[in-house]
Design a protein around this motif. Structure first.
Motif, short mmCIF file in Angstrom:
data_model
loop_
_atom_site.label_atom_id
_atom_site.label_comp_id
_atom_site.label_asym_id
_atom_site.label_seq_id
_atom_site.Cartn_x
_atom_site.Cartn_y
_atom_site.Cartn_z
N ASP A 65 0.80 -1.21 0.00
CA ASP A 65 0.00 0.00 0.00
C ASP A 65 0.84 1.27 0.00
O ASP A 65 0.33 2.35 -0.24
CB ASP A 65 -0.93 0.02 1.23
CG ASP A 65 -2.03 -1.04 1.12
OD1 ASP A 65 -2.33 -1.43 -0.02
OD2 ASP A 65 -2.56 -1.45 2.17
N GLN A 66 2.12 1.14 0.30
CA GLN A 66 2.97 2.32 0.36
C GLN A 66 3.30 2.83 -1.03
O GLN A 66 3.49 2.06 -1.97
CB GLN A 66 4.26 2.01 1.11
CG GLN A 66 4.07 1.81 2.61
CD GLN A 66 5.39 1.46 3.27
OE1 GLN A 66 6.19 0.69 2.74
NE2 GLN A 66 5.62 2.03 4.44
N LYS A 107 -1.98 8.17 -2.55
CA LYS A 107 -1.50 7.01 -3.29
C LYS A 107 -1.43 7.35 -4.78
O LYS A 107 -2.03 8.29 -5.26
CB LYS A 107 -2.44 5.81 -3.09
CG LYS A 107 -2.60 5.39 -1.63
CD LYS A 107 -1.36 4.73 -1.08
CE LYS A 107 -1.61 4.10 0.27
NZ LYS A 107 -1.95 5.05 1.32
N ASN A 143 7.05 8.03 7.85
CA ASN A 143 5.71 8.08 7.25
C ASN A 143 5.37 6.72 6.66
O ASN A 143 5.98 6.28 5.68
CB ASN A 143 5.67 9.17 6.17
CG ASN A 143 4.26 9.47 5.71
OD1 ASN A 143 3.38 8.61 5.72
ND2 ASN A 143 4.04 10.71 5.29
N ASP A 196 2.96 5.87 4.90
CA ASP A 196 2.31 5.92 3.59
C ASP A 196 3.32 5.81 2.46
O ASP A 196 2.94 5.61 1.30
CB ASP A 196 1.53 7.24 3.43
CG ASP A 196 0.31 7.29 4.32
OD1 ASP A 196 -0.24 6.21 4.63
OD2 ASP A 196 -0.10 8.40 4.70
N TYR A 197 4.61 5.97 2.77
CA TYR A 197 5.64 6.03 1.74
C TYR A 197 6.75 5.02 2.02
O TYR A 197 7.09 4.74 3.17
CB TYR A 197 6.25 7.43 1.64
CG TYR A 197 5.27 8.48 1.16
CD1 TYR A 197 5.03 8.64 -0.21
CD2 TYR A 197 4.58 9.29 2.06
CE1 TYR A 197 4.13 9.58 -0.65
CE2 TYR A 197 3.68 10.24 1.61
CZ TYR A 197 3.46 10.38 0.25
OH TYR A 197 2.57 11.30 -0.20
#
Length: 307
Positions: free
Chosen positions: A11-12, A58, A88, A90-91
């Motif tokens: 998901d990253q 994303k 983070n 998300d990344y």
């Protein structure tokens, strides 16, 4: 790695920070990443980047070009950015550092006759020395270091692809278009074929109002006894050149067919070649220039032989 970790990694969004001394190949690396379908942002002020990353969400992998030419650049700000991305979830971030020997950087600046950004009123050598000293902490934080001292641009491209293409080569873009010689040849073509020697459907009243996308017109053009040998040689030549161009580092090939009016013969050849290349797993985009002009209502040039 647990299943949860793997799911999180999927998901990253991948982020690559591309940096290094000026002249070491950062622009080439950025272009390669763009060819690999990374979203590229170059020379954006560092103070804006954290906010940009907050709202970007994303999407495609992201490549950020960062060096001393960035507005408000500082080593501390870049390290802060690297640390923030590491925290983070998300990344998935990595730092690509392009290095190069000082004497080679000096030669490159001499060849291009450009001023060094850190020594606009002094010698390039002084700017190179300052920049290399300045970037020592970034070099130490890099995840991937590529020394371009003895690399050609093609070798650098291959190395970037090896690290960042997920095992895939950047796709080669192939465009094929038809045009009318009355309006001149399009620009930027790699291969041009004049098909005005083939039988002209314009002289058949039943076909005059059709175009090369219609089966009746294609059958008429293909009935010319010279068509099969001509088309087969064009296809064989294209299939021979495409892998060679791709290996050489070329990322786009533009092919064009021209006839008198750009409506019948050239259109038929574009359609047939694109289908043949698709059967060999090449992705092709097509354009019919004169047909587009007609659809847009552009004025036409009067001629007895329209196609």
């Amino acid at each position: 790695m647990t299943d949860l970790d793997k799911a999180q990694a999927r998901d990253q969004r991948r982020v690559v920070l591309v940096t290094g001394p000026s002249g070491a190949g950062r622009s080439t690396a950025i272009n390669v990443l763009e060819d690999l379908d990374y979203e590229v942002i170059d020379n954006i002020p560092l103070s804006i980047l954290p906010k940009l990353l907050e709202v970007s969400g994303k999407g495609r992998p992201l490549a950020l070009g960062l060096d001393v030419r960035n507005r408000d650049f500082s080593v501390s700000a870049l390290i802060e950015l690297i640390d923030g991305l590491a925290l983070n979830t998300d990344y998935s971030a990595s730092v690509l550092y392009l290095d190069c020997a000082a004497e080679v950087l000096s030669r490159r600046y001499s060849e291009t006759r450009r001023r060094h950004p850190l020594a606009p009123a002094e010698t390039a050598q002084e700017g190179i020395a300052r920049e290399q000293d300045l970037l020592v902490p970034i070099h130490a934080r890099a995840d991937i270091i590529i020394d371009t001292t003895d690399m050609s641009p093609h070798e650098l491209r291959d190395e970037i692809e090896r690290w960042f293409s997920f095992g895939q080569h950047a796709p080669m873009a192939i465009s094929i278009q038809s045009f009318s010689y009355k309006r001149g040849m399009p620009r930027g073509l790699d291969m041009v074929f004049d098909v005005r020697f083939l039988n002209n459907p314009y002289w058949d009243v039943a076909l005059r109002g059709l175009n090369g996308q219609d089966e009746a017109v294609q059958r008429y053009v293909m009935s010319d006894p010279r068509y099969d040998a001509f088309f087969q040689k064009i296809l064989e030549l294209t299939l021979l050149l495409l892998p060679a161009y791709r290996e050489e580092g070329k990322r786009h090939l533009s092919i064009a067919f021209g006839c008198t009016g750009g409506q019948h013969r050239s259109v038929a050849l574009v359609e047939n070649l694109s289908k043949a290349l698709a059967k060999h797993d090449w992705q092709v985009s097509i354009r019919h220039r004169e047909m587009e002009r007609r659809q847009l209502g552009a004025p036409q040039v009067a001629s007895r032989a329209e196609a």
